[in-house]
Motif scaffolding. Structure first.
Motif, PDB file in Angstrom:
ATOM      1  N   UNK A  89       0.831  -1.208   0.000  1.00 34.69           N
ATOM      2  CA  UNK A  89       0.000   0.000   0.000  1.00 34.69           C
ATOM      3  C   UNK A  89       0.868   1.261   0.000  1.00 34.69           C
ATOM      4  N   UNK A  90       0.297   2.409  -0.419  1.00 32.45           N
ATOM      5  CA  UNK A  90       1.037   3.673  -0.383  1.00 32.45           C
ATOM      6  C   UNK A  90       0.961   4.339   0.999  1.00 32.45           C
ATOM      7  N   UNK A  91       1.975   5.120   1.319  1.00 30.28           N
ATOM      8  CA  UNK A  91       2.057   5.836   2.593  1.00 30.28           C
ATOM      9  C   UNK A  91       2.227   7.323   2.305  1.00 30.28           C
ATOM     10  N   UNK A  92       1.309   8.136   2.833  1.00 29.71           N
ATOM     11  CA  UNK A  92       1.315   9.579   2.605  1.00 29.71           C
ATOM     12  C   UNK A  92       1.633  10.313   3.900  1.00 29.71           C
ATOM     13  N   UNK A  93       2.708  11.065   3.890  1.00 25.88           N
ATOM     14  CA  UNK A  93       3.104  11.864   5.042  1.00 25.88           C
ATOM     15  C   UNK A  93       3.247  13.325   4.622  1.00 25.88           C
ATOM     16  N   UNK A  94       3.252  14.236   5.561  1.00 28.55           N
ATOM     17  CA  UNK A  94       3.486  15.637   5.196  1.00 28.55           C
ATOM     18  C   UNK A  94       4.916  15.807   4.671  1.00 28.55           C
ATOM     19  N   UNK A  95       5.043  15.939   3.373  1.00 28.40           N
ATOM     20  CA  UNK A  95       6.367  16.143   2.800  1.00 28.40           C
ATOM     21  C   UNK A  95       6.845  15.038   1.900  1.00 28.40           C
ATOM     22  N   UNK A  96       6.243  13.828   1.985  1.00 26.10           N
ATOM     23  CA  UNK A  96       6.696  12.758   1.096  1.00 26.10           C
ATOM     24  C   UNK A  96       5.658  11.651   1.005  1.00 26.10           C
ATOM     25  N   UNK A  97       5.747  10.911  -0.086  1.00 22.93           N
ATOM     26  CA  UNK A  97       4.901   9.744  -0.320  1.00 22.93           C
ATOM     27  C   UNK A  97       5.809   8.557  -0.590  1.00 22.93           C
ATOM     28  N   UNK A  98       5.485   7.406   0.002  1.00 22.79           N
ATOM     29  CA  UNK A  98       6.328   6.225  -0.129  1.00 22.79           C
ATOM     30  C   UNK A  98       5.497   5.024  -0.530  1.00 22.79           C
ATOM     31  N   UNK A  99       6.123   4.106  -1.233  1.00 17.95           N
ATOM     32  CA  UNK A  99       5.527   2.791  -1.451  1.00 17.95           C
ATOM     33  C   UNK A  99       5.784   1.941  -0.202  1.00 17.95           C
ATOM     34  N   UNK A 100       5.118   0.792  -0.130  1.00 17.92           N
ATOM     35  CA  UNK A 100       5.386  -0.128   0.971  1.00 17.92           C
ATOM     36  C   UNK A 100       6.841  -0.578   0.972  1.00 17.92           C
ATOM     37  N   UNK A 101       7.383  -0.870  -0.189  1.00 17.72           N
ATOM     38  CA  UNK A 101       8.776  -1.324  -0.248  1.00 17.72           C
ATOM     39  C   UNK A 101       9.727  -0.259   0.295  1.00 17.72           C
ATOM     40  N   UNK A 102       9.467   0.995  -0.055  1.00 18.93           N
ATOM     41  CA  UNK A 102      10.307   2.070   0.469  1.00 18.93           C
ATOM     42  C   UNK A 102      10.110   2.242   1.978  1.00 18.93           C
ATOM     43  N   UNK A 103       8.850   2.289   2.398  1.00 19.17           N
ATOM     44  CA  UNK A 103       8.554   2.509   3.823  1.00 19.17           C
ATOM     45  C   UNK A 103       9.109   1.390   4.690  1.00 19.17           C
ATOM     46  N   UNK A 104       8.872   0.159   4.303  1.00 23.05           N
ATOM     47  CA  UNK A 104       9.258  -0.975   5.148  1.00 23.05           C
ATOM     48  C   UNK A 104      10.767  -1.135   5.258  1.00 23.05           C
ATOM     49  N   UNK A 105      11.505  -0.692   4.240  1.00 17.97           N
ATOM     50  CA  UNK A 105      12.968  -0.864   4.249  1.00 17.97           C
ATOM     51  C   UNK A 105      13.716   0.377   4.711  1.00 17.97           C
ATOM     52  N   UNK A 106      13.005   1.494   4.898  1.00 15.74           N
ATOM     53  CA  UNK A 106      13.671   2.743   5.263  1.00 15.74           C
ATOM     54  C   UNK A 106      14.224   2.686   6.685  1.00 15.74           C
ATOM     55  N   UNK A 107      15.360   3.313   6.889  1.00 12.49           N
ATOM     56  CA  UNK A 107      15.907   3.469   8.229  1.00 12.49           C
ATOM     57  C   UNK A 107      15.231   4.677   8.877  1.00 12.49           C
ATOM     58  N   UNK A 108      14.457   4.488   9.953  1.00 16.74           N
ATOM     59  CA  UNK A 108      13.731   5.612  10.547  1.00 16.74           C
ATOM     60  C   UNK A 108      14.655   6.497  11.394  1.00 16.74           C
ATOM     61  N   UNK A 109      14.505   7.794  11.214  1.00 10.14           N
ATOM     62  CA  UNK A 109      15.142   8.785  12.079  1.00 10.14           C
ATOM     63  C   UNK A 109      13.998   9.602  12.679  1.00 10.14           C
ATOM     64  N   UNK A 110      13.742   9.403  13.946  1.00  6.74           N
ATOM     65  CA  UNK A 110      12.529   9.908  14.581  1.00  6.74           C
ATOM     66  C   UNK A 110      12.868  11.031  15.543  1.00  6.74           C
ATOM     67  N   UNK A 111      12.363  12.211  15.236  1.00  4.07           N
ATOM     68  CA  UNK A 111      12.723  13.404  16.006  1.00  4.07           C
ATOM     69  C   UNK A 111      14.232  13.512  16.180  1.00  4.07           C
ATOM     70  N   UNK A 112      14.944  13.235  15.091  1.00  3.42           N
ATOM     71  CA  UNK A 112      16.394  13.383  15.074  1.00  3.42           C
ATOM     72  C   UNK A 112      17.168  12.192  15.595  1.00  3.42           C
ATOM     73  N   UNK A 113      16.488  11.152  16.046  1.00 14.31           N
ATOM     74  CA  UNK A 113      17.162   9.993  16.625  1.00 14.31           C
ATOM     75  C   UNK A 113      17.057   8.793  15.683  1.00 14.31           C
TER      76      UNK A 113
END
Length: 429
Positions: free
Chosen positions: A185-209
């Motif tokens: 499924x697609x993922x819509x965030x303020x500033x970017x849109x991702x596919x599931x493959x992109x979202x699931x494999x992305x390294x999260x940096x959350x509030x700078x961490x």
């Protein structure tokens, strides 16, 4: 039907209740509130008495194991529980009916304090929460026992976790809500849109961490770790299993207050000890204020931004835990988790990977209870970004540094007994 044709829903409900319990039903009204994600509740009259009803529904429940609504089990264990007047535990007709009462749900009391913080009121609800957790701890330690995979597998609590990640007919994964909500499924965030493959494999940096695990890894590990076959090592005990605060009455008692459960749809006596209080821990603390249950309010009150580049997903938000949620987290940590994990350790029943199991259970609470993708259900890009940020913080260790979740785990870790968690860094909740 309640969403699309309320009048027809009332007629059908009246017939269902009347047939299930052989009673006359009048003046039936459905409650429409933000907490009824997999259930429906409301009021009706029968004769000269008024009643409150609630029923729960799960996808594919005809293929599920376990017995619903074991309120008597909790009462015998000395947990505070409102016993129903009538109950039906038939698949598709899982209904509880209570005498109507004037007490407020704890969830509504707390939402008021999210909106309008009051130090004295927060102290009062914190005392009630600690009192309840004292009772939970007493029951947990007195009923804790070794369990086998067969006993664990029969508990209905898995309908809230592992069963939502698989196809119940075939056992294949990914399936259930996990597949329906997210995979492909697609993922819509303020500033970017991702596919599931992109979202699931992305390294999260959350509030700078930077976090150590991707969302794909969190889901994959949850599939394994939360499989009932792998949850027996820490024993089991008698618990409600789904004690989010919309299932808890707030009872005013002079200058103080007490709490009492209702709707024990997933209660059991062999509930895996690391899973039993996961829902209560997440949904009563990290799901608030607003973002999970009131995503429109979150959109209006908070900001969030997301940026994706070269396999890295950065999410930043000014959303924070409210004062009353911090109070509840402190109560849960000190009155239940810290002494209970110490008890497990003393009995040689605390697995080495207990932190990861708890983290995965916490992360599955929001992601499997509701579709967090913007536009799929209730959520918008801002609340979706906040939601996945929170799920990532509870579901993964950070690469370095601390945040409110790492501090929670440090506080309850028997290996760090006596250590002061200190103050969490601003910017990480």
């Amino acid at each position: 039907m309640a969403k699309t044709d309320p009048d027809a829903a009332v007629r059908e409900l009246g017939g269902l209740l009347g047939d299930a319990f052989d009673i006359d039903v009048a003046n039936l009204a459905i409650n429409y509130d933000q907490y009824s994600l997999n259930s429906l509740n409301g009021f009706f009259d029968s004769g000269d008495r008024s009643f409150f009803f609630k029923f729960h529904q799960e996808e594919g429940e005809e293929d599920m194991k376990g017995e619903y609504y074991r309120a008597d089990l909790l009462s015998k264990a000395n947990l505070p529980i409102d016993l129903p007047v009538w109950k039906s535990s038939m698949p598709g007709e899982q209904i509880l009916v209570y005498h109507r009462r004037n007490d407020r749900r704890f969830s509504d009391v707390l939402r008021d304090l999210d909106e309008n913080p009051d130090a004295d009121a927060i102290s009062k609800v914190g005392a009630a929460e600690r009192q309840l957790n004292d009772r939970i701890l007493s029951v947990a330690t007195s009923t804790l026992h070794e369990v086998d995979a067969g006993q664990v597998g029969e508990e209905p609590i898995h309908h809230l976790f592992h069963d939502r990640m698989i196809d119940l007919k075939t056992g294949r994964s990914p399936g259930g809500r996990y597949a329906n909500f997210y995979v492909g499924k697609p993922f819509e965030f303020p500033g970017c849109s991702l596919t599931w493959d992109q979202f699931s494999a992305a390294l999260p940096v959350l509030n700078g961490q930077a976090m150590a695990s991707t969302f794909g890894e969190i889901f994959a590990r949850a599939l394994t770790k939360l499989n009932p076959k792998n949850l027996a090592s820490a024993g089991g005990f008698t618990a409600h299993g789904d004690a989010h605060n919309a299932n808890v009455w707030y009872i005013e008692e002079g200058e103080g207050a007490s709490l009492s459960y209702f709707d024990p749809a997933f209660a059991g006596e062999h509930i895996p000890s690391l899973l039993a209080e996961a829902k209560a821990t997440f949904h009563n603390v990290f799901a608030h204020p607003f973002w999970l249950y009131d995503p429109g309010v979150a959109h209006d009150r908070y900001t969030a931004s997301a940026f994706y580049d070269d396999g890295e997903l950065r999410i930043d938000t000014d959303w924070r835990l409210s004062d009353v949620r911090r109070e509840l987290l402190d109560a849960k940590a000190t009155a239940f988790w810290k002494p209970f994990l110490a008890h497990l350790a003393e009995r040689g029943m605390l697995p080495a990977d207990w932190r990861q199991t708890m983290r995965l259970a916490l992360a599955m609470c929001p992601t499997l209870v509701m579709n967090l993708r913007a536009g799929a259900d209730r959520h918008n890009p801002t609340s979706s970004a906040i939601g996945f940020l929170v799920a990532g913080l509870v579901g993964s260790e950070p690469v370095s540094g601390r945040n409110v979740v790492t501090e929670f785990f440090d506080r309850i870790d028997p290996a760090q007994a006596g250590r002061d968690a200190g103050t969490h860094p601003e910017g990480n909740l």
